[in-house]
Scaffold this motif. Structure first.
Motif, PDB file in Angstrom:
ATOM      1  N   LEU A 192      -0.852 104.815  37.917  1.00 44.19           N
ATOM      2  CA  LEU A 192      -0.285 104.582  36.592  1.00 44.19           C
ATOM      3  C   LEU A 192       0.880 105.529  36.360  1.00 44.19           C
ATOM      4  O   LEU A 192       0.789 106.714  36.675  1.00 44.19           O
ATOM      5  CB  LEU A 192      -1.371 104.806  35.528  1.00 44.19           C
ATOM      6  CG  LEU A 192      -0.972 104.707  34.054  1.00 44.19           C
ATOM      7  CD1 LEU A 192      -0.537 103.293  33.704  1.00 44.19           C
ATOM      8  CD2 LEU A 192      -2.136 105.157  33.163  1.00 44.19           C
ATOM      9  N   THR A 193       1.974 104.993  35.815  1.00 48.63           N
ATOM     10  CA  THR A 193       3.128 105.806  35.440  1.00 48.63           C
ATOM     11  C   THR A 193       3.298 105.756  33.929  1.00 48.63           C
ATOM     12  O   THR A 193       3.356 104.666  33.344  1.00 48.63           O
ATOM     13  CB  THR A 193       4.410 105.296  36.111  1.00 48.63           C
ATOM     14  OG1 THR A 193       4.265 105.386  37.540  1.00 48.63           O
ATOM     15  CG2 THR A 193       5.622 106.115  35.687  1.00 48.63           C
ATOM     16  N   ILE A 194       3.360 106.921  33.296  1.00 51.29           N
ATOM     17  CA  ILE A 194       3.515 107.017  31.846  1.00 51.29           C
ATOM     18  C   ILE A 194       4.870 107.643  31.558  1.00 51.29           C
ATOM     19  O   ILE A 194       5.120 108.802  31.907  1.00 51.29           O
ATOM     20  CB  ILE A 194       2.375 107.854  31.232  1.00 51.29           C
ATOM     21  CG1 ILE A 194       1.027 107.162  31.498  1.00 51.29           C
ATOM     22  CG2 ILE A 194       2.597 108.067  29.740  1.00 51.29           C
ATOM     23  CD1 ILE A 194      -0.182 107.994  31.116  1.00 51.29           C
ATOM     24  N   ASP A 195       5.750 106.869  30.961  1.00 45.57           N
ATOM     25  CA  ASP A 195       7.115 107.322  30.716  1.00 45.57           C
ATOM     26  C   ASP A 195       7.173 108.364  29.598  1.00 45.57           C
ATOM     27  O   ASP A 195       6.358 108.345  28.664  1.00 45.57           O
ATOM     28  CB  ASP A 195       8.012 106.143  30.333  1.00 45.57           C
ATOM     29  CG  ASP A 195       8.255 105.191  31.492  1.00 45.57           C
ATOM     30  OD1 ASP A 195       8.219 105.657  32.649  1.00 45.57           O
ATOM     31  OD2 ASP A 195       8.477 103.997  31.244  1.00 45.57           O
ATOM     32  N   LYS A 196       8.143 109.235  29.697  1.00 42.43           N
ATOM     33  CA  LYS A 196       8.341 110.259  28.675  1.00 42.43           C
ATOM     34  C   LYS A 196       8.652 109.592  27.334  1.00 42.43           C
ATOM     35  O   LYS A 196       9.483 108.695  27.245  1.00 42.43           O
ATOM     36  CB  LYS A 196       9.494 111.174  29.081  1.00 42.43           C
ATOM     37  CG  LYS A 196       9.680 112.375  28.168  1.00 42.43           C
ATOM     38  CD  LYS A 196      10.753 113.306  28.698  1.00 42.43           C
ATOM     39  CE  LYS A 196      10.891 114.534  27.809  1.00 42.43           C
ATOM     40  NZ  LYS A 196      11.920 115.479  28.327  1.00 42.43           N
ATOM     41  N   ALA A 209       0.158 101.024  20.437  1.00 45.35           N
ATOM     42  CA  ALA A 209       0.740 101.412  21.725  1.00 45.35           C
ATOM     43  C   ALA A 209       1.980 100.606  22.091  1.00 45.35           C
ATOM     44  O   ALA A 209       2.140  99.448  21.702  1.00 45.35           O
ATOM     45  CB  ALA A 209      -0.311 101.270  22.819  1.00 45.35           C
ATOM     46  N   ASP A 210       2.853 101.251  22.887  1.00 42.57           N
ATOM     47  CA  ASP A 210       3.972 100.551  23.531  1.00 42.57           C
ATOM     48  C   ASP A 210       3.487  99.851  24.799  1.00 42.57           C
ATOM     49  O   ASP A 210       4.042  98.846  25.218  1.00 42.57           O
ATOM     50  CB  ASP A 210       5.071 101.551  23.954  1.00 42.57           C
ATOM     51  CG  ASP A 210       5.519 102.443  22.826  1.00 42.57           C
ATOM     52  OD1 ASP A 210       5.792 101.911  21.740  1.00 42.57           O
ATOM     53  OD2 ASP A 210       5.573 103.671  23.030  1.00 42.57           O
ATOM     54  N   TRP A 211       2.469 100.435  25.411  1.00 40.22           N
ATOM     55  CA  TRP A 211       1.988  99.981  26.711  1.00 40.22           C
ATOM     56  C   TRP A 211       0.470 100.067  26.704  1.00 40.22           C
ATOM     57  O   TRP A 211      -0.099 101.095  26.350  1.00 40.22           O
ATOM     58  CB  TRP A 211       2.562 100.874  27.811  1.00 40.22           C
ATOM     59  CG  TRP A 211       2.475 100.328  29.203  1.00 40.22           C
ATOM     60  CD1 TRP A 211       1.554 100.651  30.153  1.00 40.22           C
ATOM     61  CD2 TRP A 211       3.367  99.395  29.815  1.00 40.22           C
ATOM     62  NE1 TRP A 211       1.814  99.969  31.319  1.00 40.22           N
ATOM     63  CE2 TRP A 211       2.931  99.186  31.144  1.00 40.22           C
ATOM     64  CE3 TRP A 211       4.495  98.707  29.372  1.00 40.22           C
ATOM     65  CZ2 TRP A 211       3.568  98.333  32.032  1.00 40.22           C
ATOM     66  CZ3 TRP A 211       5.138  97.848  30.250  1.00 40.22           C
ATOM     67  CH2 TRP A 211       4.678  97.666  31.571  1.00 40.22           C
ATOM     68  N   VAL A 212      -0.197  98.987  27.070  1.00 41.53           N
ATOM     69  CA  VAL A 212      -1.659  98.946  27.048  1.00 41.53           C
ATOM     70  C   VAL A 212      -2.178  98.806  28.475  1.00 41.53           C
ATOM     71  O   VAL A 212      -1.688  97.983  29.252  1.00 41.53           O
ATOM     72  CB  VAL A 212      -2.169  97.775  26.183  1.00 41.53           C
ATOM     73  CG1 VAL A 212      -3.688  97.671  26.254  1.00 41.53           C
ATOM     74  CG2 VAL A 212      -1.711  97.938  24.736  1.00 41.53           C
ATOM     75  N   VAL A 213      -3.183  99.617  28.815  1.00 36.21           N
ATOM     76  CA  VAL A 213      -3.813  99.592  30.129  1.00 36.21           C
ATOM     77  C   VAL A 213      -5.261  99.163  29.926  1.00 36.21           C
ATOM     78  O   VAL A 213      -6.033  99.874  29.283  1.00 36.21           O
ATOM     79  CB  VAL A 213      -3.755 100.980  30.800  1.00 36.21           C
ATOM     80  CG1 VAL A 213      -4.450 100.949  32.158  1.00 36.21           C
ATOM     81  CG2 VAL A 213      -2.306 101.443  30.947  1.00 36.21           C
ATOM     82  N   VAL A 214      -5.619  97.997  30.449  1.00 37.45           N
ATOM     83  CA  VAL A 214      -6.975  97.467  30.297  1.00 37.45           C
ATOM     84  C   VAL A 214      -7.777  97.825  31.544  1.00 37.45           C
ATOM     85  O   VAL A 214      -7.382  97.475  32.660  1.00 37.45           O
ATOM     86  CB  VAL A 214      -6.973  95.936  30.091  1.00 37.45           C
ATOM     87  CG1 VAL A 214      -8.403  95.422  29.900  1.00 37.45           C
ATOM     88  CG2 VAL A 214      -6.109  95.556  28.896  1.00 37.45           C
ATOM     89  N   GLN A 234       6.729 110.972  32.724  1.00 33.65           N
ATOM     90  CA  GLN A 234       6.155 112.237  32.262  1.00 33.65           C
ATOM     91  C   GLN A 234       4.821 112.521  32.942  1.00 33.65           C
ATOM     92  O   GLN A 234       4.512 113.664  33.269  1.00 33.65           O
ATOM     93  CB  GLN A 234       5.968 112.194  30.739  1.00 33.65           C
ATOM     94  CG  GLN A 234       5.493 113.496  30.118  1.00 33.65           C
ATOM     95  CD  GLN A 234       6.577 114.557  30.055  1.00 33.65           C
ATOM     96  OE1 GLN A 234       7.558 114.513  30.788  1.00 33.65           O
ATOM     97  NE2 GLN A 234       6.411 115.524  29.174  1.00 33.65           N
ATOM     98  N   ILE A 235       4.028 111.461  33.161  1.00 37.48           N
ATOM     99  CA  ILE A 235       2.745 111.596  33.844  1.00 37.48           C
ATOM    100  C   ILE A 235       2.676 110.520  34.921  1.00 37.48           C
ATOM    101  O   ILE A 235       2.934 109.351  34.646  1.00 37.48           O
ATOM    102  CB  ILE A 235       1.556 111.431  32.868  1.00 37.48           C
ATOM    103  CG1 ILE A 235       1.628 112.479  31.753  1.00 37.48           C
ATOM    104  CG2 ILE A 235       0.229 111.520  33.611  1.00 37.48           C
ATOM    105  CD1 ILE A 235       0.601 112.260  30.659  1.00 37.48           C
TER     106      ILE A 235
END
Length: 351
Positions: free
Chosen positions: A25-29, A202-207, A4-5
Motif C-alpha cells: 500500500l502507498t499512502i500519498d503525502k 476518505a480520499d482513498w478507501v482500502v477494503v 508519505q507511507i
C-alpha cells in the motif's frame, strides 16, 4: 504525489495465525486513507504495524522515505488517536496537550503557547483548565486529537476513534476530523469498521478481508465498480441485494428462479450461472412494465425514506419518499439495466 507511507509485501504472523498476507500500500503525502473491513480483517494490525506497536514478520515499511524496520514507535514521528481517548485523568486539558512536548524538553512557555494554538484549532479554548472527567465524550476525543496535532507529526493514525460516541456525535466528529485534516494538510490513516465513515471522510478507501486488500480506490469508484461480491456487499448502505440466476440463451438477460427475467445492458456469455447484484437505492417500484416482482415482508419508514424488505428477507428496496405499500403486497420492481452488477457464483469475482 509524494509517498508519505509505503508498505511493500507486509506479512504478519501470530504463531500459526496469518494476520497480514502480502499487503502492499502507498499512502500519498496529505491524503486521507481509510482502512475498512469486518472485525478481524487485519486493518488494526496494519495500522499498529505502521505505528511500530506491532513488529512485522517480513516486508518493507517506510515513512517519509526512511525505512522503519526495527525503529521504535517513539522515533517514527507519527501520532496515534485511539478509541479509548487514553487521556491522563489527573492532568488538565492543557497538561494533557503539552505532556509529549515537555517529555521532549520543550520549554513551559513554548508548550503553553502551542497548547493555546491547538486548543483554538480544535475548539477547546475554554476547556484548558478542565480535567477529562469534566468533559463530554466528544470533547475528550478533541483533546486526544489535539494531543496528536501538537506534535506536528509526519502522519496521524486513527484507530476507530468514534466507536464510543453516539450516532449524532459521530456524524459531527467525522466532519470535524476531516476539516482538521484539510486545515493541517496532514497525512491521515483512519481505521474503521463503518463503511459510511470511510466513504464520507476518505480520499482513498482500502477494503480488507482475512489479512489481504480486496480492493482500494476512490470511494465512489469502489461503489460503482466493486471487483468482487465481498466489496459490493460491504460498500453501500443498505447492502447490495444478490439474486442467483442464469444468463439467458441470447446473453441479454438473467433468468431468475421462478421464471422472471432481468434484462441486461450488455452481452454476457449465454447459459452461465451468475449472481446479479442490485443496489436497494437503484430499485424502484414499477410505474410501467416491472422488471420482476417480490412479496413484501416488512415496511420501515424513516419519514424521508421507506425501506421495503421481501418476505424471505433476501431483497430490500429503498424509496426516497413515503409509501402506501403494506406487508403482504406483491410489488413490481424496475431497475436501470446499466446499474446491474454480475458476479461469478463460485469465485465471487465481478463478471
Amino acid at each position: 504525489m509524494t509517498a508519505q507511507i509505503e508498505l511493500k509485501n507486509i506479512e504478519k504472523h501470530y504463531g500459526s495465525f496469518h494476520a497480514l498476507k502480502n499487503v502492499s500500500l502507498t499512502i500519498d503525502k496529505g491524503s486521507f486513507v481509510a482502512l475498512v473491513g469486518p472485525s478481524g480483517c487485519g486493518k488494526s494490525t496494519l495500522l499498529r504495524s505502521i505505528a511500530g506497536l506491532e513488529t512485522i514478520s517480513s516486508g518493507e515499511l517506510s515513512i517519509a522515505g526512511k525505512t522503519m524496520t526495527g525503529v521504535p514507535p517513539r522515533h517514527r514521528d507519527i501520532a496515534m488517536v485511539f478509541q479509548s481517548y487514553a487521556l491522563y485523568p489527573h492532568m488538565t486539558v492543557e497538561e494533557n496537550l503539552t505532556y509529549s512536548l515537555r517529555l521532549h524538553g520543550v520549554g513551559k512557555a513554548e508548550a503553553k503557547a502551542k497548547a493555546a494554538e491547538v486548543a483554538q484549532t480544535t475548539g477547546l479554548g475554554q476547556l484548558l483548565p478542565r480535567y477529562p472527567r469534566q468533559l463530554s465524550g466528544g470533547q475528550r476525543q478533541r483533546v486526544a486529537m489535539g494531543r496528536a496535532i501538537i506534535r506536528n507529526p509526519k502522519a496521524f493514525l486513527f484507530d476507530e476513534p468514534l466507536s464510543n460516541l453516539d450516532a449524532a456525535l459521530r456524524v459531527q466528529m467525522r466532519k470535524e476530523i476531516r476539516a482538521l485534516h484539510d486545515r493541517l494538510g496532514a497525512t491521515s490513516v483512519y481505521v474503521t469498521h463503518d463503511q459510511i465513515e470511510a466513504m464520507t471522510m476518505a480520499d482513498w478507501v482500502v477494503v480488507m478481508r482475512d489479512g489481504i486488500i480486496e480492493q482500494q480506490g476512490r470511494p465512489l469508484d469502489l461503489y460503482d465498480h466493486p471487483v468482487n461480491r465481498f466489496v459490493a456487499g460491504f460498500i453501500g448502505s443498505p447492502a447490495m441485494n444478490f439474486i442467483e440466476g442464469k444468463i439467458a440463451s441470447d446473453g441479454r438477460a438473467v433468468d431468475l428462479v421462478g421464471g422472471e427475467r432481468i434484462p441486461l445492458a450488455r452481452q454476457a456469455e449465454p447459459n452461465q450461472p451468475v449472481v446479479a447484484g442490485l443496489r436497494p437505492e437503484h430499485m424502484k417500484l414499477a410505474t410501467g412494465t416491472p422488471t420482476f416482482h417480490f412479496p413484501v415482508g416488512n415496511v420501515e419508514s424513516t419519514g424521508s425514506a421507506t425501506y421495503l424488505t421481501s418476505a424471505d428477507g433476501h431483497l430490500q428496496l429503498v424509496q426516497s419518499e413515503r409509501s402506501t405499500v403494506s406487508v403482504g403486497d406483491r410489488v413490481g420492481v424496475e431497475i436501470d439495466p446499466t446499474l446491474i452488477h454480475l458476479f461469478d457464483p463460485q469465485s465471487g469475482k465481478r463478471i
